[in-house]
Design a protein around this motif. Structure first.
Motif, short mmCIF file in Angstrom:
data_model
loop_
_atom_site.label_atom_id
_atom_site.label_comp_id
_atom_site.label_asym_id
_atom_site.label_seq_id
_atom_site.Cartn_x
_atom_site.Cartn_y
_atom_site.Cartn_z
N SER A 30 9.23 -20.17 102.23
CA SER A 30 8.48 -19.37 103.32
C SER A 30 8.17 -19.96 103.88
O SER A 30 8.39 -21.16 104.73
N VAL A 31 8.53 -19.60 105.81
CA VAL A 31 7.68 -20.11 106.91
C VAL A 31 6.36 -21.19 106.56
O VAL A 31 6.70 -22.47 107.51
N GLY A 32 5.28 -20.22 106.25
CA GLY A 32 4.63 -20.97 105.87
C GLY A 32 4.01 -22.02 105.71
O GLY A 32 3.77 -23.07 105.49
N GLN A 33 4.79 -22.38 104.17
CA GLN A 33 5.73 -23.29 103.95
C GLN A 33 5.87 -24.46 104.35
O GLN A 33 5.95 -25.11 103.62
N PHE A 34 7.17 -23.99 104.86
CA PHE A 34 7.77 -24.90 105.51
C PHE A 34 6.95 -25.77 106.29
O PHE A 34 6.97 -27.29 106.11
N LEU A 35 6.34 -24.89 106.96
CA LEU A 35 5.39 -25.40 107.93
C LEU A 35 3.81 -26.63 107.94
O LEU A 35 4.11 -27.51 108.21
N ASP A 36 3.96 -26.10 106.40
CA ASP A 36 2.60 -27.42 105.72
C ASP A 36 3.48 -28.38 105.50
O ASP A 36 2.98 -29.80 105.19
N ASN A 63 11.76 -7.45 97.51
CA ASN A 63 11.81 -8.79 98.02
C ASN A 63 10.67 -9.48 98.63
O ASN A 63 9.37 -8.18 99.43
N PRO A 64 9.97 -10.58 98.49
CA PRO A 64 8.59 -11.21 99.30
C PRO A 64 8.82 -10.80 100.35
O PRO A 64 9.80 -10.68 101.30
N THR A 65 7.49 -10.85 101.56
CA THR A 65 7.81 -9.95 103.01
C THR A 65 8.43 -11.15 103.72
O THR A 65 8.85 -11.09 104.57
N HIS A 66 8.09 -12.40 103.44
CA HIS A 66 8.69 -13.42 104.06
C HIS A 66 10.24 -13.67 104.13
O HIS A 66 10.91 -14.34 104.76
N ALA A 67 10.84 -13.30 103.03
CA ALA A 67 12.47 -13.61 102.91
C ALA A 67 13.61 -13.62 103.59
O ALA A 67 13.35 -14.44 104.14
N ILE A 68 13.31 -12.45 104.58
CA ILE A 68 14.23 -12.69 105.51
C ILE A 68 13.75 -13.06 106.83
O ILE A 68 15.52 -13.62 107.56
N ASP A 69 12.08 -13.16 107.32
CA ASP A 69 12.48 -13.71 107.65
C ASP A 69 12.39 -15.50 108.19
O ASP A 69 12.60 -16.01 108.59
N ALA A 70 12.38 -15.59 106.44
CA ALA A 70 12.30 -17.16 106.24
C ALA A 70 14.14 -17.61 106.79
O ALA A 70 14.35 -18.72 106.99
N TYR A 71 15.13 -17.41 105.76
CA TYR A 71 16.90 -16.69 106.02
C TYR A 71 16.88 -16.54 107.23
O TYR A 71 17.46 -17.85 108.29
N ASN A 72 16.15 -16.45 107.59
CA ASN A 72 16.51 -16.20 110.27
C ASN A 72 15.97 -17.44 110.62
O ASN A 72 16.88 -17.07 111.96
N PHE A 73 15.08 -17.38 110.16
CA PHE A 73 14.11 -18.99 110.73
C PHE A 73 14.78 -20.00 110.60
O PHE A 73 15.41 -20.68 111.28
N GLY A 74 15.63 -19.65 109.55
CA GLY A 74 16.73 -21.15 108.75
C GLY A 74 18.23 -20.89 109.74
O GLY A 74 18.74 -22.43 110.01
N THR A 75 18.36 -19.96 109.66
CA THR A 75 19.79 -19.58 110.56
C THR A 75 19.22 -20.08 111.98
O THR A 75 20.21 -20.33 113.09
#
Length: 793
Positions: A256-262, A201-213
């Motif tokens: 991704s978290v980067g897209q969320f930030l932008d 999966n993409p590198t950001h996938a697991i961190d994006a999900y954990n950022f949502g939690t």
């Protein structure tokens, strides 16, 4: 707890040197680490220590070593700052900046919405760096891995599972299941296919999900499982849509978290908050234009309550100080500095603000000086007395002589704030010299403020020179053409009445206040009445306790007996025009015989024997009434000129504060036409001005001593008349004869008669045994000495 501390200390003593001491343990859930508060042994600075016991948790040793290695190599403002590390076979210690777990505040729900957005913004920036720039996966985003740093910012830790997908031996795929409470935060794809699926999966996938939690937990206060993630009522509406995309079940379609930030940083986005904007712009404050800087400071005031106090201390305050000192921040920025400084402890104030303040006082910029003087009341309590007296005051006094009136005025006003921190030597020396200059300033407002300043610091002045300086300064202000300066002098005199002696009140202060009773301004007349009433009340009270007289009654003898007085006052005549004294009260019974005419007196004189000296003619006696009566009169007009103020020498040394006389710097009590403010004409000392305006000539006190306490010997005079002295007419007793109509030459007492007739000199008639004439020495009285000090003007 004590056993654990002793065990840790024992382990440290057997291993490599570790320059930090362990303190209290900090509760940290869902972590392989034990967290302690610590201090650095060298300087006592605060820190935190992460401890890992290898023997007690050996299976998770690869996670601890991975965290140690990543923290050493990864540097980012959003990552926990590492100070030192130690690794042995039995323990691993990591010393960091002082931290507090985010989980504490989440469980108490003590975070505001703006603060949560600000914190999520910081973590999003850090994750974007890890996922994009470092091409790594954190794999453990949760409140237990996030900490509040020293500045109050959210810092990312928990690097136990940080892995680069380019590494073949990445920790996360192999040891991900050993992360504490991994199942609660595990995404759907991992729970189904294991940790190895993260490579697919993409590198950001697991961190994006954990950022949502993480978002759900910080807004709700708790998180128990993925079935709660659909409840979004606590999440701000503007963030709900991107929140859903972060939790997309399909990892490849997950935001991704980067897209969320932008997305949040777009115009009108959920990260466009004043708090976040201030954080972004504060670092470039010194580079901004004045209007941009003012706008930023306005936002800073709006979000002051939302920011953690530590953030202001550690992040905002240093940037503001740099802007004031080097970036032209000015008064607006410095006012914000003072607001933040009010929340600092004494130690923090001393280390962060005081060094900058000292440098700013040495700055010649007038705007900075005025700004410092305006804010001096907010700083003075934090400044040590020695620092104020030795470093700040020598720089502050340059404002007394500045060419800008606003600087001089603010400097005078600052005296009230700074004078409690000054030594007595400084107050009664250099400070009074500078105030003497501003008391004669060309600006009437500065002269007025100087008078007010002197009235308020009067009790800080030395007792030896206080009354003299104040009376001279206030007397000068009472002659000021500026109405408010005169009013300030009257108010200051009212406030300092108790600092003067009763004699000074009656002889010095009341006379200089009397002209203000007929001032042209009603404001001054009213205040003069009130002020004089204060002084009169005090003088009346003092006079009521004084004895009726200090003179011994002339009729009392040494034996205590008394005789009838020789002089008396009529008991029945109370009119002011009544006769006050009858010198012949007790002489009526001694008057006998018949009154003789001038002819009879002349016949008796012709029959005198040759041994009797001839009588002195009346016309040959002095024509001065005072010379005949023996009374001491003085009508000489005393006029003291008050020249313009003399600037004192700044280099003058002061050896004795109490003995130093500053009276000369403040002026005297003369009634010269020049009022000392540059608008009076200088009078020439002519003969007419020196004479008594009423035409009374000056006379010299006679030196003849009388046996009867200085009273004229009327009995001797009557006896001489009865002997038949030859005179052209009967002269009146001494003191009662009329002065001669024509001016005569002053006689020489004891001189010989001129036989030529051109000038007749009176002879001295000895009526009683002559006593040695006392030597007359011109001696100044105490009052004359005191008034002499005003000549320095």
């Amino acid at each position: 707890m004590d056993f654990l501390k002793s065990a840790v200390a024992s382990a440290i003593s057997k291993g490599p040197a570790f320059g930090y001491s362990f303190g209290d343990r900090v509760d940290l859930d869902d972590s392989i680490w034990t967290l302690y508060n610590g201090t650095k042994r060298d300087d006592g600075s605060k820190c935190s220590i992460f401890s890992f016991d290898v023997s007690a948790n050996k299976s998770r040793l690869p996670l601890a070593r991975n965290a140690l290695r990543k923290l050493r190599t990864l540097r980012h403002p959003g990552v926990v700052k590492v100070l030192d590390t130690v690794e042995t076979e039995t323990y691993i210690y990591i010393a960091t900046e002082r931290l507090s777990p985010l989980s504490w505040y989440v469980k108490r729900k003590s975070l505001s919405e703006e603060t949560i957005k600000w914190g999520l913004h910081n973590i999003a920036k850090t994750l974007k760096f890890i996922n994009t720039d470092a091409t790594s996966v954190h794999g453990c985003i949760r409140p237990a891995s996030i900490f509040f740093g020293e500045s109050g910012e959210w810092k990312l830790g928990g690097f136990e599972s940080l892995s680069s997908m380019k590494e073949d031996d990445a920790i996360l795929p192999k040891y991900g299941s050993l992360i504490p409470d991994a199942g609660r935060y595990m995404p759907h794809e991992v729970s189904k296919g294991g940790w190895d699926v993260i490579r697919q999966n993409p590198t950001h996938a697991i961190d994006a999900y954990n950022f949502g939690t993480l978002m759900f937990e910080v807004f709700n206060g708790s998180y128990s499982g993925s079935d709660q993630l659909g409840q979004m009522k606590s999440i701000p509406p503007s963030m709900q849509q991107p929140y859903k995309r972060l939790l997309n079940p399909n990892p490849k379609a997950r935001l991704s978290v980067g897209q969320f930030l932008d997305q949040g940083k777009r115009i009108g986005g959920f990260f466009q908050t004043p708090l976040i904007q201030v954080t972004e712009d504060i670092e470039s404050l010194g580079l901004k234009a004045e209007d941009e800087r003012n706008e930023l400071l306005g936002k800073l005031d709006e979000v002051a309550d939302d920011f953690p106090a530590d953030f202001f201390k550690m992040k905002v305050l240093p940037e503001l100080l740099k802007s004031v000192e080097f970036g032209g921040g000015g008064a607006k920025v410095f006012s914000t500095v003072m607001q933040i400084g009010a929340k600092l402890s004494d130690d923090e104030y001393e280390t962060q603000i005081i060094p900058v303040v000292i440098r700013l006082f040495a700055n010649p910029d007038r705007a900075i000086r005025v700004c410092l003087l305006d804010n001096l009341p907010l700083m003075i309590d934090h400044l040590p007395q020695k620092l104020v007296n030795d470093k700040i005051f020598p720089q502050l006094v340059t404002g007394f002589t500045d060419i800008a009136p606003v600087v001089r005025e603010q400097t005078v006003k600052s005296v009230l704030t700074i004078v409690p921190k000054l030594s007595d030597r400084t107050v009664n020396g250099e400070l009074l010299r500078h105030l003497a200059k501003t008391a004669n300033d060309e600006q009437p407002g500065i002269r007025t403020n100087t008078t007010i300043c002197l009235g308020k610091i009067a009790r800080n002045l030395g007792t030896g020179s206080r009354a003299k300086v104040l009376s001279a300064a206030f007397a000068r202000s009472l002659r000021d053409p500026f109405v408010h300066a005169r009013n300030a002098a009257l108010l200051a005199l009212s406030a300092t009445c108790d600092l003067f002696s009763e004699d000074d009140c009656a002889t010095k202060l009341l006379p200089i206040m009397c002209p203000t009773l007929v001032d042209k301004e009603k404001l001054i007349r009213d205040q003069a009445s009130k002020t004089m009433e204060i002084y009169l009340t005090r003088i009346r009270k003092y006079a009521s306790a004084m004895p009726d007289t200090v003179l011994l009654s002339p009729g009392l003898s040494s034996s205590g007996g008394s005789t009838a007085p020789r002089m008396g006052t009529p008991a029945n005549d109370t009119s002011w025009a009544g006769w006050a004294i009858s010198s012949f009260t007790n002489k009526i019974t001694t008057a006998s015989g018949q009154m003789q005419s001038n002819a009879a007196s002349q016949s008796a004189a012709d029959q005198r024997p040759s041994s009797v000296p001839p009588a002195v003619p009346t016309s040959s006696k002095p024509t001065s009434q005072a010379a005949r009566s023996g009374l001491v009169l003085s009508n000489t007009k005393s006029s003291t000129s008050i020249p313009a103020i003399i600037s004192p020498d700044p280099a003058a040394a002061f050896n004795d504060d109490d003995a130093e006389d500053f009276g000369g710097d403040w002026g005297g009590f003369g009634d010269d036409d020049d009022n000392g403010f540059g608008n009076g004409a200088t009078k020439s000392a002519t003969k007419d001005e020196d004479e008594d305006p009423w035409g009374t000539p000056s006379v010299t006190a006679p030196t003849t001593s009388y046996d009867d306490k200085g009273e004229p010997d009327f009995a001797g005079w009557l006896a001489a008349q009865s002997q038949g002295k030859k005179t052209t007419r009967n002269p009146l007793p001494k003191g009662l004869s009329k002065p001669s109509a024509s001016k005569t030459t002053r006689p020489i007492v004891g001189g010989r008669a001129n036989t030529t007739g051109s000038a007749v000199v009176a002879k001295k008639v000895v009526l009683a045994p002559k006593k040695p004439e006392p030597k007359v020495v011109a001696k100044k009285s105490k009052e004359d000495e005191e008034e002499g000090w005003g000549d320095a003007w």
